[in-house]
Design a protein around this motif. Structure first.
Motif, PDB file in Angstrom:
ATOM      1  N   ALA A 114     -90.651 -48.375 -66.418  1.00 27.81           N
ATOM      2  CA  ALA A 114     -91.464 -49.552 -66.122  1.00 27.81           C
ATOM      3  C   ALA A 114     -90.661 -50.852 -66.178  1.00 27.81           C
ATOM      4  O   ALA A 114     -91.119 -51.889 -65.689  1.00 27.81           O
ATOM      5  CB  ALA A 114     -92.630 -49.634 -67.115  1.00 27.81           C
ATOM      6  N   GLU A 115     -89.463 -50.814 -66.742  1.00 29.39           N
ATOM      7  CA  GLU A 115     -88.694 -52.029 -67.005  1.00 29.39           C
ATOM      8  C   GLU A 115     -88.529 -52.958 -65.797  1.00 29.39           C
ATOM      9  O   GLU A 115     -88.790 -54.164 -65.914  1.00 29.39           O
ATOM     10  CB  GLU A 115     -87.317 -51.679 -67.580  1.00 29.39           C
ATOM     11  CG  GLU A 115     -86.512 -52.919 -67.916  1.00 29.39           C
ATOM     12  CD  GLU A 115     -85.078 -52.632 -68.318  1.00 29.39           C
ATOM     13  OE1 GLU A 115     -84.385 -53.594 -68.669  1.00 29.39           O
ATOM     14  OE2 GLU A 115     -84.637 -51.457 -68.262  1.00 29.39           O
ATOM     15  N   PRO A 116     -88.128 -52.479 -64.613  1.00 27.95           N
ATOM     16  CA  PRO A 116     -87.945 -53.428 -63.507  1.00 27.95           C
ATOM     17  C   PRO A 116     -89.243 -54.134 -63.103  1.00 27.95           C
ATOM     18  O   PRO A 116     -89.244 -55.348 -62.859  1.00 27.95           O
ATOM     19  CB  PRO A 116     -87.425 -52.547 -62.362  1.00 27.95           C
ATOM     20  CG  PRO A 116     -86.929 -51.305 -62.998  1.00 27.95           C
ATOM     21  CD  PRO A 116     -87.723 -51.121 -64.250  1.00 27.95           C
ATOM     22  N   TYR A 117     -90.331 -53.389 -63.043  1.00 26.83           N
ATOM     23  CA  TYR A 117     -91.605 -54.004 -62.674  1.00 26.83           C
ATOM     24  C   TYR A 117     -92.124 -54.927 -63.766  1.00 26.83           C
ATOM     25  O   TYR A 117     -92.685 -55.992 -63.477  1.00 26.83           O
ATOM     26  CB  TYR A 117     -92.642 -52.939 -62.293  1.00 26.83           C
ATOM     27  CG  TYR A 117     -92.500 -52.533 -60.849  1.00 26.83           C
ATOM     28  CD1 TYR A 117     -93.040 -53.317 -59.833  1.00 26.83           C
ATOM     29  CD2 TYR A 117     -91.794 -51.393 -60.487  1.00 26.83           C
ATOM     30  CE1 TYR A 117     -92.891 -52.975 -58.503  1.00 26.83           C
ATOM     31  CE2 TYR A 117     -91.636 -51.036 -59.152  1.00 26.83           C
ATOM     32  CZ  TYR A 117     -92.184 -51.836 -58.163  1.00 26.83           C
ATOM     33  OH  TYR A 117     -92.036 -51.506 -56.847  1.00 26.83           O
ATOM     34  N   ARG A 118     -91.926 -54.573 -65.014  1.00 30.97           N
ATOM     35  CA  ARG A 118     -92.356 -55.459 -66.109  1.00 30.97           C
ATOM     36  C   ARG A 118     -91.573 -56.765 -66.072  1.00 30.97           C
ATOM     37  O   ARG A 118     -92.114 -57.839 -66.310  1.00 30.97           O
ATOM     38  CB  ARG A 118     -92.198 -54.755 -67.455  1.00 30.97           C
ATOM     39  CG  ARG A 118     -93.269 -53.713 -67.671  1.00 30.97           C
ATOM     40  CD  ARG A 118     -93.284 -53.195 -69.090  1.00 30.97           C
ATOM     41  NE  ARG A 118     -94.333 -52.208 -69.219  1.00 30.97           N
ATOM     42  CZ  ARG A 118     -94.222 -51.105 -69.933  1.00 30.97           C
ATOM     43  NH1 ARG A 118     -93.106 -50.853 -70.599  1.00 30.97           N
ATOM     44  NH2 ARG A 118     -95.215 -50.255 -70.008  1.00 30.97           N
ATOM     45  N   ARG A 119     -90.299 -56.670 -65.754  1.00 36.84           N
ATOM     46  CA  ARG A 119     -89.471 -57.884 -65.656  1.00 36.84           C
ATOM     47  C   ARG A 119     -89.986 -58.792 -64.528  1.00 36.84           C
ATOM     48  O   ARG A 119     -90.107 -60.001 -64.697  1.00 36.84           O
ATOM     49  CB  ARG A 119     -88.010 -57.502 -65.416  1.00 36.84           C
ATOM     50  CG  ARG A 119     -87.062 -58.683 -65.401  1.00 36.84           C
ATOM     51  CD  ARG A 119     -85.626 -58.200 -65.291  1.00 36.84           C
ATOM     52  NE  ARG A 119     -85.218 -57.570 -66.516  1.00 36.84           N
ATOM     53  CZ  ARG A 119     -84.415 -58.145 -67.419  1.00 36.84           C
ATOM     54  NH1 ARG A 119     -83.949 -59.350 -67.205  1.00 36.84           N
ATOM     55  NH2 ARG A 119     -84.071 -57.510 -68.510  1.00 36.84           N
ATOM     56  N   ALA A 120     -90.304 -58.192 -63.383  1.00 32.09           N
ATOM     57  CA  ALA A 120     -90.851 -58.979 -62.266  1.00 32.09           C
ATOM     58  C   ALA A 120     -92.203 -59.575 -62.635  1.00 32.09           C
ATOM     59  O   ALA A 120     -92.481 -60.750 -62.331  1.00 32.09           O
ATOM     60  CB  ALA A 120     -90.973 -58.108 -61.014  1.00 32.09           C
ATOM     61  N   LEU A 121     -93.054 -58.787 -63.280  1.00 36.48           N
ATOM     62  CA  LEU A 121     -94.370 -59.283 -63.700  1.00 36.48           C
ATOM     63  C   LEU A 121     -94.239 -60.478 -64.632  1.00 36.48           C
ATOM     64  O   LEU A 121     -94.990 -61.462 -64.499  1.00 36.48           O
ATOM     65  CB  LEU A 121     -95.176 -58.174 -64.383  1.00 36.48           C
ATOM     66  CG  LEU A 121     -95.775 -57.125 -63.460  1.00 36.48           C
ATOM     67  CD1 LEU A 121     -96.260 -55.920 -64.263  1.00 36.48           C
ATOM     68  CD2 LEU A 121     -96.921 -57.726 -62.647  1.00 36.48           C
ATOM     69  N   MET A 122     -93.330 -60.413 -65.579  1.00 32.74           N
ATOM     70  CA  MET A 122     -93.133 -61.534 -66.510  1.00 32.74           C
ATOM     71  C   MET A 122     -92.718 -62.789 -65.747  1.00 32.74           C
ATOM     72  O   MET A 122     -93.215 -63.877 -66.032  1.00 32.74           O
ATOM     73  CB  MET A 122     -92.097 -61.179 -67.582  1.00 32.74           C
ATOM     74  CG  MET A 122     -92.584 -60.103 -68.549  1.00 32.74           C
ATOM     75  SD  MET A 122     -94.189 -60.461 -69.320  1.00 32.74           S
ATOM     76  CE  MET A 122     -93.793 -61.911 -70.263  1.00 32.74           C
ATOM     77  N   ALA A 123     -91.852 -62.642 -64.775  1.00 29.13           N
ATOM     78  CA  ALA A 123     -91.409 -63.794 -63.988  1.00 29.13           C
ATOM     79  C   ALA A 123     -92.535 -64.365 -63.133  1.00 29.13           C
ATOM     80  O   ALA A 123     -92.528 -65.548 -62.786  1.00 29.13           O
ATOM     81  CB  ALA A 123     -90.221 -63.399 -63.105  1.00 29.13           C
ATOM     82  N   LEU A 124     -93.515 -63.515 -62.799  1.00 28.50           N
ATOM     83  CA  LEU A 124     -94.645 -63.958 -61.971  1.00 28.50           C
ATOM     84  C   LEU A 124     -95.856 -64.376 -62.809  1.00 28.50           C
ATOM     85  O   LEU A 124     -96.913 -64.659 -62.264  1.00 28.50           O
ATOM     86  CB  LEU A 124     -95.052 -62.847 -60.998  1.00 28.50           C
ATOM     87  CG  LEU A 124     -94.047 -62.536 -59.897  1.00 28.50           C
ATOM     88  CD1 LEU A 124     -94.443 -61.267 -59.154  1.00 28.50           C
ATOM     89  CD2 LEU A 124     -93.916 -63.714 -58.932  1.00 28.50           C
TER      90      LEU A 124
END
Length: 195
Positions: A114-124
């Protein structure tokens, strides 16, 4: 190594993909040196690409979504995205429409975690409400769904079947991006009619 083996692993880091494929084809764990040499050779081959083309429908879908004021994130297992964009003006233009880009270089574990999507979600902004992922491989689908996202799959030219993409966790599988675009227009029209 055939196309199916690549599609099944699309989104993995080059290191992990090389390691898995070497083990599959030799039956043995590869040495660190062999894996690194395969990864370096793949990087060399990627730098030789000159005529990069966007998948059919990508610019139209991105333009449609940005025109609706939707914030976009790009999550890719690829590395060297800035180098890719510099060599392919169409990619550079496309990347400029994304509010956040997370690459394989930005994460420790990469896809299928989940790490890449969680990172993108945090930025959004951190919320998964109203956020959807569009993926084209089992590894990408697993990554998106592990982050709690609804994931649409695009089959495109993949040798993987609709059933295989659905089994990986896709909510719905579309034949191509134009089919997804039609679906999004239909949803948009029907939501407006309900208001």
């Amino acid at each position: 190594v055939d196309d199916l083996e690549i599609y099944e692993r699309a989104g993995l880091s080059r290191y992990r993909m090389a390691s898995e494929l070497i083990k599959k084809h030799t039956g043995n764990d590869a040495s660190e040196g062999l894996i690194r040499s395969v990864v370096e050779r793949v990087k060399e081959l990627h730098t030789e690409f000159r005529d990069l083309e966007l998948s059919k429908g990508v610019p139209e879908l991105v333009t449609m979504l940005k025109g609706r004021g939707i914030r976009l994130g790009l999550v890719t297992g690829a590395t060297g995205v800035s180098d890719l964009a510099a060599r392919a003006p169409a990619l550079e233009e496309l990347f400029s429409h994304f509010d956040v880009i997370v690459t394989g270089e930005d994460t420790k574990d990469g896809k299928a975690t989940a790490e890449p999507y969680r990172r993108a979600l945090m930025a959004l902004g951190g919320s998964i409400d109203g956020v959807y992922a569009v993926e084209d491989s089992p590894v990408g689908i697993q990554s998106a769904t592990a982050a709690g996202l609804t994931c649409f799959a695009i089959r495109g030219k993949s040798p993987l079947s609709e059933a295989e993409l659905a089994k990986a966790g896709a909510t719905r599988v579309f034949g191509g991006l134009s089919e997804l675009r039609r679906h999004l227009r239909w949803v948009d029209v029907n939501l407006k009619m309900e208001e």
